[in-house]
Enzyme design. Sequence first.
Site, PDB file in Angstrom:
ATOM      1  N   GLU A   7       0.882  -1.103  -0.088  1.00  0.00           N
ATOM      2  CA  GLU A   7      -0.149   0.018   0.143  1.00  0.00           C
ATOM      3  C   GLU A   7       0.838   1.104  -0.078  1.00  0.00           C
ATOM      4  O   GLU A   7       1.161   1.762   1.015  1.00  0.00           O
ATOM      5  CB  GLU A   7      -0.810   0.044   1.271  1.00  0.00           C
ATOM      6  CG  GLU A   7      -2.086   1.366   1.163  1.00  0.00           C
ATOM      7  CD  GLU A   7      -2.901   1.244   2.118  1.00  0.00           C
ATOM      8  OE1 GLU A   7      -3.397   0.115   2.627  1.00  0.00           O
ATOM      9  OE2 GLU A   7      -3.408   2.300   2.505  1.00  0.00           O
ATOM     10  N   HIS A   9       2.057   4.799  -1.987  1.00  0.00           N
ATOM     11  CA  HIS A   9       1.297   5.696  -2.929  1.00  0.00           C
ATOM     12  C   HIS A   9       2.086   6.828  -3.698  1.00  0.00           C
ATOM     13  O   HIS A   9       3.322   6.956  -3.255  1.00  0.00           O
ATOM     14  CB  HIS A   9       0.194   6.592  -1.984  1.00  0.00           C
ATOM     15  CG  HIS A   9      -0.651   5.731  -1.125  1.00  0.00           C
ATOM     16  ND1 HIS A   9      -1.370   4.885  -1.840  1.00  0.00           N
ATOM     17  CD2 HIS A   9      -0.905   5.603  -0.105  1.00  0.00           C
ATOM     18  CE1 HIS A   9      -2.213   4.307  -0.873  1.00  0.00           C
ATOM     19  NE2 HIS A   9      -1.902   4.607   0.166  1.00  0.00           N
ATOM     20  N   ASP A 289       2.055   2.009   3.776  1.00  0.00           N
ATOM     21  CA  ASP A 289       1.154   3.119   3.674  1.00  0.00           C
ATOM     22  C   ASP A 289       2.183   4.297   3.304  1.00  0.00           C
ATOM     23  O   ASP A 289       1.830   5.485   3.887  1.00  0.00           O
ATOM     24  CB  ASP A 289       0.264   3.180   4.689  1.00  0.00           C
ATOM     25  CG  ASP A 289      -0.996   3.963   4.009  1.00  0.00           C
ATOM     26  OD1 ASP A 289      -1.035   4.485   3.073  1.00  0.00           O
ATOM     27  OD2 ASP A 289      -1.911   4.152   4.836  1.00  0.00           O
TER      28      ASP A 289
END
Length: 326
Positions: A7, A9, A289
């Site tokens: 995850e 980004h 993340d």
Amino acid sequence: MRTIALEEHFTTPAFVSGPGKAFIESMAKGGPGAAKIIAQLADISDARVAEMDAAGLDMQVLSLNAPGVEQADPEEAIAVARDANDLLAAAVRKHPKHFAGFASLPVGAPDQAALELERCARQLGFKGANINGHNRGRYLDDPFYAPILERAEALGVPIYLHPTMPPPAVMQASYGGFHPAATFMIAGPGWGWHIETAMHIMRMILGGVFDRFPKLQVVIGHMGEALPFMMPRIEAQAAMLPPPARPKRPLGDYLRQNLHYTFGGFNYASTFQVLLSTVGAGRIMFSVDYPYGSMAAAREFLEKLPVSDAERAAIAHSNAEKLLGV
Ligand code: GRE
Ligand code: ZN
């Protein structure tokens, strides 16, 4: 130990000036830390690779930041998604050992989205798609989106379901009436994002998506978005439904057969235990993340998990290798 993070980004110029504008601007108001995050998001090149090497992270599977193109009108969504996928493909070509890709999809135009998924998987070598929650208040159990799910299943690639802000009606009914920053927190990354994503998965289960597409695999972050915690309760309740309303399988079976899970910055030992005891180590995967989570903190959490070496290796890399072919 090889580490593959799922995850992770990035942003593109067209996203930042288009469908991501309001989100990035509200983040920019979040103080001095925000500027650094915004800069980190824009880099899918040497600086990110250097940070990965320093933290002992081998691969990031990259996805366009929330809210993606899911709330844009379809024409803009098609253009911004395609551009993001092409930029990501170029980064992956430049750093094939460090980067892999999840496709952005114009989900509001499902036939085009299915074609874009196929282009990304077949021609660009992407490993699946990332979908940022609902599409203007509609969820993936709506038969409207069947072409996307059908194509993902046929291509054998997973869909990462990333959180997003709840639809405006829910925002108003459930999350209004606080300081704007408190509303953002409670509707967003502090709570609502996760409940929203859990409910999206429940819609897919109760709506029969996994009965229609039994091989479909969906990945969720944040140690399962509170679903493992609720599962014994909702499974018992669902089992008492009258037959036409009752799901075909016990609810926990869907969690163990159609879903995979990542950390997503939930470096919390107690939450991990609930997930582990619900689904087992074979469905849990590492993620940071990034840039919202720290690479070093996630790596340290992984090292300290009270699991066997074989389970740690599964979580760090081999589950992802099997699911994604990386
Ligand atoms: C994310 O995971 O995408 C995210 C944001 C903004 C704040 C926190 C967060 O986009 O985890
Ligand atoms: Zn995220």
